[in-house]
Design a protein around this motif. Structure first.
Motif, mmCIF file in Angstrom:
data_model
loop_
_atom_site.group_PDB
_atom_site.id
_atom_site.type_symbol
_atom_site.label_atom_id
_atom_site.label_comp_id
_atom_site.label_asym_id
_atom_site.label_seq_id
_atom_site.Cartn_x
_atom_site.Cartn_y
_atom_site.Cartn_z
ATOM 1 N N ASP A 272 0.951 -13.516 -10.262
ATOM 2 C CA ASP A 272 0.342 -12.704 -8.974
ATOM 3 C C ASP A 272 0.506 -11.337 -8.830
ATOM 4 O OD1 ASP A 272 -0.542 -15.567 -8.190
ATOM 5 O OD2 ASP A 272 1.487 -15.910 -7.416
ATOM 6 N N ILE A 273 1.814 -11.065 -9.184
ATOM 7 C CA ILE A 273 2.137 -9.627 -9.029
ATOM 8 C C ILE A 273 1.634 -8.471 -10.046
ATOM 9 C CG2 ILE A 273 4.279 -7.934 -8.979
ATOM 10 C CD1 ILE A 273 5.890 -10.344 -7.707
ATOM 11 N N SER A 274 1.470 -8.962 -11.123
ATOM 12 C CA SER A 274 0.980 -8.295 -12.131
ATOM 13 C C SER A 274 -0.458 -8.286 -12.022
ATOM 14 C CB SER A 274 1.360 -8.555 -13.521
ATOM 15 O OG SER A 274 0.829 -9.764 -13.968
ATOM 16 N N PHE A 275 -0.910 -9.231 -11.597
ATOM 17 C CA PHE A 275 -2.525 -9.204 -11.152
ATOM 18 C C PHE A 275 -2.794 -8.151 -10.165
ATOM 19 C CE2 PHE A 275 -5.367 -10.834 -8.040
ATOM 20 C CZ PHE A 275 -6.575 -10.925 -8.649
ATOM 21 N N PHE A 276 -2.071 -8.268 -9.283
ATOM 22 C CA PHE A 276 -2.340 -7.432 -7.944
ATOM 23 C C PHE A 276 -2.118 -6.043 -8.502
ATOM 24 C CE2 PHE A 276 -0.945 -4.989 -4.310
ATOM 25 C CZ PHE A 276 -2.222 -4.962 -3.566
ATOM 26 N N CYS A 277 -1.201 -5.663 -9.264
ATOM 27 C CA CYS A 277 -0.792 -4.397 -9.605
ATOM 28 C C CYS A 277 -1.951 -3.813 -10.225
ATOM 29 C CB CYS A 277 0.413 -4.199 -10.323
ATOM 30 S SG CYS A 277 2.068 -4.241 -9.526
ATOM 31 N N VAL A 278 -2.580 -4.590 -11.111
ATOM 32 C CA VAL A 278 -3.866 -4.254 -11.801
ATOM 33 C C VAL A 278 -4.879 -3.857 -10.991
ATOM 34 C CG1 VAL A 278 -5.588 -4.880 -13.535
ATOM 35 C CG2 VAL A 278 -3.253 -5.209 -14.078
ATOM 36 N N VAL A 279 -5.237 -4.724 -10.039
ATOM 37 C CA VAL A 279 -6.410 -4.617 -9.059
ATOM 38 C C VAL A 279 -6.080 -3.178 -8.233
ATOM 39 C CG1 VAL A 279 -7.354 -5.357 -6.990
ATOM 40 C CG2 VAL A 279 -6.813 -6.912 -9.001
ATOM 41 N N ALA A 280 -4.753 -3.186 -7.757
ATOM 42 C CA ALA A 280 -4.281 -2.033 -6.873
ATOM 43 C C ALA A 280 -4.650 -0.759 -7.703
ATOM 44 C CB ALA A 280 -2.954 -2.179 -6.459
ATOM 45 N N LEU B 272 2.634 -3.204 -4.461
ATOM 46 C CA LEU B 272 2.359 -2.451 -5.549
ATOM 47 C C LEU B 272 3.792 -1.778 -6.024
ATOM 48 C CD1 LEU B 272 0.632 -1.141 -7.885
ATOM 49 C CD2 LEU B 272 0.152 0.734 -6.111
ATOM 50 N N ALA B 273 4.315 -1.158 -5.059
ATOM 51 C CA ALA B 273 5.676 -0.527 -5.437
ATOM 52 C C ALA B 273 6.730 -1.530 -5.818
ATOM 53 C CB ALA B 273 6.262 0.662 -4.236
ATOM 54 N N GLU B 274 6.994 -2.492 -5.031
ATOM 55 C CA GLU B 274 8.347 -3.401 -5.201
ATOM 56 C C GLU B 274 7.834 -4.139 -6.591
ATOM 57 O OE1 GLU B 274 11.219 -4.196 -3.917
ATOM 58 O OE2 GLU B 274 10.770 -2.256 -3.299
ATOM 59 N N LEU C 182 -5.482 0.331 -0.559
ATOM 60 C CA LEU C 182 -4.431 -0.603 -0.224
ATOM 61 C C LEU C 182 -3.982 -0.393 1.421
ATOM 62 C CD1 LEU C 182 -2.198 0.147 -3.130
ATOM 63 C CD2 LEU C 182 -4.011 -1.634 -2.803
ATOM 64 N N THR C 183 -3.647 -1.500 1.823
ATOM 65 C CA THR C 183 -3.031 -1.731 3.084
ATOM 66 C C THR C 183 -1.528 -1.202 2.801
ATOM 67 O OG1 THR C 183 -2.473 -3.891 2.916
ATOM 68 C CG2 THR C 183 -4.604 -3.539 4.102
ATOM 69 N N ASP C 184 -0.876 -1.233 4.104
ATOM 70 C CA ASP C 184 0.603 -0.851 3.929
ATOM 71 C C ASP C 184 1.353 -1.959 3.172
ATOM 72 O OD1 ASP C 184 0.211 1.242 5.554
ATOM 73 O OD2 ASP C 184 1.328 0.581 7.415
ATOM 74 N N GLU C 185 0.853 -3.067 3.464
ATOM 75 C CA GLU C 185 1.637 -4.313 2.388
ATOM 76 C C GLU C 185 1.131 -4.188 1.214
ATOM 77 O OE1 GLU C 185 -0.053 -4.588 5.460
ATOM 78 O OE2 GLU C 185 1.719 -5.084 6.809
ATOM 79 N N GLY C 186 -0.057 -3.722 0.871
ATOM 80 C CA GLY C 186 -0.586 -3.770 -0.524
ATOM 81 C C GLY C 186 0.247 -2.604 -1.298
ATOM 82 N N GLU C 187 0.564 -1.494 -0.347
ATOM 83 C CA GLU C 187 1.504 -0.504 -1.257
ATOM 84 C C GLU C 187 2.704 -1.045 -1.405
ATOM 85 O OE1 GLU C 187 0.611 2.537 -1.794
ATOM 86 O OE2 GLU C 187 -0.989 3.126 -0.774
#
Lengths: 303, 303
Positions: free
Chosen positions: B6-14, B66-68, B58-63
């Motif tokens: 999930d995380i790496s998916f989101f990182c690519v999208v972000a 992405l970072a974490e 990105l929303t705050d949560e998105g940031e």
DNA sequence: GAGAGCATTAATTCTGGCCTTATCAATCCA
DNA sequence: TGGATTGATAAGGCCAGAATTAATGCTCTC
């Protein structure tokens, strides 16, 4: 590339004593564990743990995956928690450790209430006779009676807790009167021997700062608080019990306080917080409920 | 609980500018991204990025994710790499950045050889006109001509590289003779203008420590080494080129060295290593192949 | 020697995550 | 205004991972 599911699967297995035990932990059948582990090993191309009939041992690579993997899992959990917290929802899994007797009687109902309040969270209440010696980090909150400075653990007080010298009416009948702690020398004292503490030294103090330290010679001793209380109820002697434990009996008159003007050192109800996990909202909420649930001392609330 | 996929998916999208672009990156259709993202958001219970027709934010949560998340992905990759290394197999993905001309001619064949040698590893060769300005961390090795001290980057020399003053025979015909760098004032000089360096200051030195620094007035300049070389081949003037670039032409006689006893400062072929990733075996092997493949200078190997 | 517990293999089933196609709406630009 | 791009949604299919069942061999204990 490994996935976090692979890693957490392996961490569970690595912390088990056999594949069969790991299977039980994960509520799957043994072949499932065997297969998945083998698939994992062929994927990374290296054996992660040696199986034998009497236990499993990690290879060097297994140790590596366990150590590194655990920090990864923790990071993922922290991230998930942070997200949950932002939504003001209480989610995830909470693990509480508490002493046997106290936990069963006073913590379990609070866990029950918590679970009703926050449906999305799951809770494990682990009752232990040595709650402060949790060696692994599978816990979020440890409830303990009596303050204790353990390095690296965060402690917070949940509720005050006084301790009383108590005895049954039957016992006191015909016994020498008790006017001062020194008089205990003529009495049967019952001691709770746990945690290797020096439990035969009872320290008294009056409101007027008068102090008295008595070395008792226990007529009987045990490491189980309930047994001790039962002995006291049976009129076998005098014991020091926390107000939580004997509130109902004092109210009913089965037990009476002895030397009520002499106070014993307080042993507050405290909670240790695991510093390894970030504080999640569910932890905060649980602490809140614990404080609230323990607030009215049983001495006062007893009918 | 989130998974690393999930995380790496989101990182690519972000890191994409639109869901459609993200879909292309991942070789899936747009709806797949839309619904997977939506599923992810409902699972964590919070919106992670705002979609609009002109880009996503990105929303705050998105940031946060992405970072974490990026550090988590890095940790997982490191662990996977460490395991691969223990098996003496070369696996995983390697990203190399190199300058356009040099990369195409000299790095690409080495990448080819690497790929043949290590079937389990995948390689991306990214040719860039500004290889040293990679802003994101999606690279393992940056090949660069000319030493450069960038803070926080680990540099290692791959091969020596001399630079020659060259011209075509046609150009030199009927031109004033060149016996000393000062004579360049009477010639057409072609300059490579890149990296905002001071490229009009040519420094010469003989083996006998004699030095000469000439400020040239470029007749033509470009930021493309191949164009510069073509100009030189076309007899438009004198240029400073690295031996890699003109070795074949010198051997064939199309170009000749001018002022051969006057040396120009060396600009070695170096590699920067990304310190954010742990050094993996594939990186080591690639460096090894790069050194080996670049070892015989083209000047000598040219037929 | 019987039995319990554990690990493994093989064959089979299943399921849920993920993808695709199809369709529609909104926006931007020539 | 029509075409291109983007995003959302519904409906349906697919497939790899993961589970189960069944059966076997091993070791230890009683």
């Amino acid at each position: 590339m490994l996935s976090s599911e692979d890693i957490s699967f392996f961490c569970v297995v690595a912390r088990s004593r056999s594949l069969a035990q790991a299977a039980r932990k994960m509520n799957v059948t043994a072949p499932a564990v065997t297969q998945r582990l083998r698939a994992l090993e062929t994927r990374v191309g290296v054996r992660l743990l040696d199986r034998s009939l009497n236990g499993i041992t990690l290879t060097d690579e297994g140790e590596l995956v366990l150590a590194e993997g655990q920090t990864i899992i923790d990071a993922v959990e922290n991230l998930t928690d942070q997200l949950s917290d932002r939504t003001n929802t209480v989610r995830g899994h909470l693990q509480i450790v508490a002493p046997y007797g106290f936990g069963r009687r006073h913590i379990a109902p609070i866990v029950d209430a918590f679970s009703r309040e926050y449906h999305e969270a799951t809770v494990t209440l682990h009752l232990s006779d040595t709650p402060t010696r949790m060696v692994n980090d599978n816990w979020d909150i440890i409830v303990h009676i009596g303050e204790l400075n353990s390095p690296g653990r965060l402690m917070t007080t949940l509720a005050p807790n006084r301790r009383f010298l108590v005895a049954s009416r039957d016992y006191l009948k015909g016994k020498p009167p008790l006017r001062h702690p020194h008089d205990l020398a003529d009495h049967r004292c019952l001691a709770l021997r746990e945690n290797d503490e020096d439990v035969t030294l009872w320290r008294f103090a009056t409101a007027g700062e008068e102090q008295a330290t008595i070395r008792i010679a226990p007529a009987m001793s045990t490491n189980d608080g309930e047994i001790l209380r039962d002995w006291t109820l049976a009129g076998l002697g005098l014991a020091v019990r926390s107000e939580w434990d004997v509130a109902a009996h004092l109210a009913s008159g089965a037990l009476v306080r002895v030397l009520p003007q002499w106070n014993l050192p307080e042993t507050n109800i405290v909670a240790f917080l695991n510093t390894r996990h970030n504080r999640s909202k569910r932890t905060s909420k649980m602490l809140e409920m614990l404080r609230k649930g323990l607030k009215p001392t049983p001495w006062l609330q007893a009918e």
